[in-house]
Design a protein around this motif. Structure first.
Motif, PDB file in Angstrom:
ATOM      1  N   ALA A  59      49.269 105.678  95.103  1.00 15.92           N
ATOM      2  CA  ALA A  59      48.298 106.450  95.876  1.00 15.92           C
ATOM      3  C   ALA A  59      48.972 107.161  97.053  1.00 15.92           C
ATOM      4  N   PHE A  60      49.908 106.478  97.714  1.00 14.51           N
ATOM      5  CA  PHE A  60      50.603 107.115  98.828  1.00 14.51           C
ATOM      6  C   PHE A  60      51.592 108.176  98.348  1.00 14.51           C
ATOM      7  N   GLU A  61      52.043 108.067  97.111  1.00 12.63           N
ATOM      8  CA  GLU A  61      52.853 109.150  96.555  1.00 12.63           C
ATOM      9  C   GLU A  61      52.000 110.412  96.433  1.00 12.63           C
ATOM     10  N   VAL A  62      50.758 110.238  96.032  1.00 14.26           N
ATOM     11  CA  VAL A  62      49.832 111.368  95.946  1.00 14.26           C
ATOM     12  C   VAL A  62      49.622 111.984  97.333  1.00 14.26           C
ATOM     13  N   VAL A  63      49.490 111.139  98.348  1.00 12.57           N
ATOM     14  CA  VAL A  63      49.355 111.629  99.725  1.00 12.57           C
ATOM     15  C   VAL A  63      50.571 112.479 100.099  1.00 12.57           C
ATOM     16  N   ALA A  64      51.763 111.974  99.800  1.00 14.12           N
ATOM     17  CA  ALA A  64      52.990 112.689 100.158  1.00 14.12           C
ATOM     18  C   ALA A  64      53.091 114.029  99.440  1.00 14.12           C
ATOM     19  N   VAL A  65      52.781 114.056  98.167  1.00 18.49           N
ATOM     20  CA  VAL A  65      52.869 115.308  97.411  1.00 18.49           C
ATOM     21  C   VAL A  65      51.807 116.299  97.883  1.00 18.49           C
ATOM     22  N   LEU A  67      54.611 115.530 108.788  1.00 22.67           N
ATOM     23  CA  LEU A  67      54.352 114.114 109.095  1.00 22.67           C
ATOM     24  C   LEU A  67      53.598 113.423 107.963  1.00 22.67           C
ATOM     25  N   ILE A  68      52.704 114.139 107.315  1.00 20.76           N
ATOM     26  CA  ILE A  68      51.987 113.574 106.162  1.00 20.76           C
ATOM     27  C   ILE A  68      52.967 113.241 105.044  1.00 20.76           C
ATOM     28  N   VAL A  69      53.889 114.146 104.770  1.00 22.69           N
ATOM     29  CA  VAL A  69      54.899 113.906 103.725  1.00 22.69           C
ATOM     30  C   VAL A  69      55.759 112.703 104.097  1.00 22.69           C
ATOM     31  N   LEU A  70      56.251 112.686 105.306  1.00 21.24           N
ATOM     32  CA  LEU A  70      57.109 111.590 105.756  1.00 21.24           C
ATOM     33  C   LEU A  70      56.374 110.258 105.686  1.00 21.24           C
ATOM     34  N   PHE A  71      55.174 110.207 106.232  1.00 25.58           N
ATOM     35  CA  PHE A  71      54.374 108.983 106.210  1.00 25.58           C
ATOM     36  C   PHE A  71      54.083 108.547 104.776  1.00 25.58           C
ATOM     37  N   GLY A  72      53.658 109.500 103.938  1.00 29.95           N
ATOM     38  CA  GLY A  72      53.309 109.173 102.555  1.00 29.95           C
ATOM     39  C   GLY A  72      54.475 108.581 101.780  1.00 29.95           C
ATOM     40  N   PHE A  73      55.648 109.187 101.909  1.00 30.61           N
ATOM     41  CA  PHE A  73      56.796 108.680 101.157  1.00 30.61           C
ATOM     42  C   PHE A  73      57.331 107.366 101.736  1.00 30.61           C
ATOM     43  N   ILE A  74      57.316 107.203 103.047  1.00 29.18           N
ATOM     44  CA  ILE A  74      57.775 105.936 103.637  1.00 29.18           C
ATOM     45  C   ILE A  74      56.893 104.790 103.153  1.00 29.18           C
ATOM     46  N   VAL A  75      55.578 104.978 103.230  1.00 25.62           N
ATOM     47  CA  VAL A  75      54.663 103.923 102.777  1.00 25.62           C
ATOM     48  C   VAL A  75      54.797 103.715 101.272  1.00 25.62           C
ATOM     49  N   GLY A  97      61.459  98.982  85.314  1.00 23.65           N
ATOM     50  CA  GLY A  97      60.970  99.980  84.372  1.00 23.65           C
ATOM     51  C   GLY A  97      59.467 100.160  84.431  1.00 23.65           C
ATOM     52  N   ILE A  98      58.740  99.074  84.405  1.00 22.60           N
ATOM     53  CA  ILE A  98      57.279  99.171  84.445  1.00 22.60           C
ATOM     54  C   ILE A  98      56.821  99.655  85.817  1.00 22.60           C
ATOM     55  N   SER A  99      57.493  99.216  86.873  1.00 25.30           N
ATOM     56  CA  SER A  99      57.126  99.650  88.227  1.00 25.30           C
ATOM     57  C   SER A  99      57.273 101.155  88.366  1.00 25.30           C
ATOM     58  N   TYR A 100      58.397 101.665  87.932  1.00 21.69           N
ATOM     59  CA  TYR A 100      58.640 103.103  88.058  1.00 21.69           C
ATOM     60  C   TYR A 100      57.688 103.900  87.178  1.00 21.69           C
ATOM     61  N   ALA A 101      57.448 103.430  85.972  1.00 23.94           N
ATOM     62  CA  ALA A 101      56.541 104.138  85.059  1.00 23.94           C
ATOM     63  C   ALA A 101      55.128 104.200  85.627  1.00 23.94           C
ATOM     64  N   VAL A 102      54.650 103.098  86.155  1.00 30.46           N
ATOM     65  CA  VAL A 102      53.300 103.071  86.721  1.00 30.46           C
ATOM     66  C   VAL A 102      53.243 103.937  87.977  1.00 30.46           C
ATOM     67  N   TRP A 103      54.258 103.831  88.829  1.00 34.98           N
ATOM     68  CA  TRP A 103      54.299 104.605  90.070  1.00 34.98           C
ATOM     69  C   TRP A 103      54.273 106.104  89.783  1.00 34.98           C
ATOM     70  N   THR A 104      55.122 106.546  88.867  1.00 36.40           N
ATOM     71  CA  THR A 104      55.143 107.982  88.552  1.00 36.40           C
ATOM     72  C   THR A 104      53.878 108.399  87.807  1.00 36.40           C
ATOM     73  N   GLY A 105      53.349 107.503  86.985  1.00 35.17           N
ATOM     74  CA  GLY A 105      52.108 107.813  86.274  1.00 35.17           C
ATOM     75  C   GLY A 105      50.942 108.011  87.229  1.00 35.17           C
ATOM     76  N   ILE A 106      50.806 107.116  88.190  1.00 33.73           N
ATOM     77  CA  ILE A 106      49.739 107.260  89.188  1.00 33.73           C
ATOM     78  C   ILE A 106      49.930 108.551  89.965  1.00 33.73           C
ATOM     79  N   GLY A 107      51.158 108.827  90.346  1.00 37.44           N
ATOM     80  CA  GLY A 107      51.429 110.054  91.081  1.00 37.44           C
ATOM     81  C   GLY A 107      51.108 111.296  90.273  1.00 37.44           C
TER      82      GLY A 107
END
Length: 104
Positions: A11-17, A33-41, A56-66
């Protein structure tokens, strides 16, 4: 708890993008600041999730949600085309993530 961290991380990846999109339009300090905050979190929560979940599953889910989150936000709030093809591919991403989870 790791899955909660992972979902929040996506969700925070979505905020950053979304912040990156604002930088393209406005180039102001708030957008940066939104980008910086989003990616740090996002990265911090991803790191916490990866203490318990495989990389593998962590990255797949993270990128999928994003990917799904940013695509849907674009369609709903940024007037990007609402074509059936992106919806089909979003469904394929979700099926792939579920498949990865079932096999690990």
């Amino acid at each position: 708890m790791a899955w909660i961290y992972l979902i929040m991380s996506g969700a925070f990846e979505v905020v950053a993008v979304t912040g990156i999109n604002q930088i393209v339009k406005h180039k102001n300090l708030k957008s940066y600041l939104i980008v910086l905050f989003g990616f740090i979190v996002s990265f911090s929560l991803l790191a916490l999730a990866m203490k318990e979940l495989p990389m593998g599953i962590s990255y797949a889910v993270w990128t999928g949600i994003g990917t799904v989150g940013v695509t849907l936000l674009g369609m709903l709030f940024y007037r990007e085309p609402k074509d059936w093809r992106p919806i089909v591919f979003i469904g394929m991403i979700l099926i792939a993530v579920v498949g990865l989870k079932m096999t690990t």
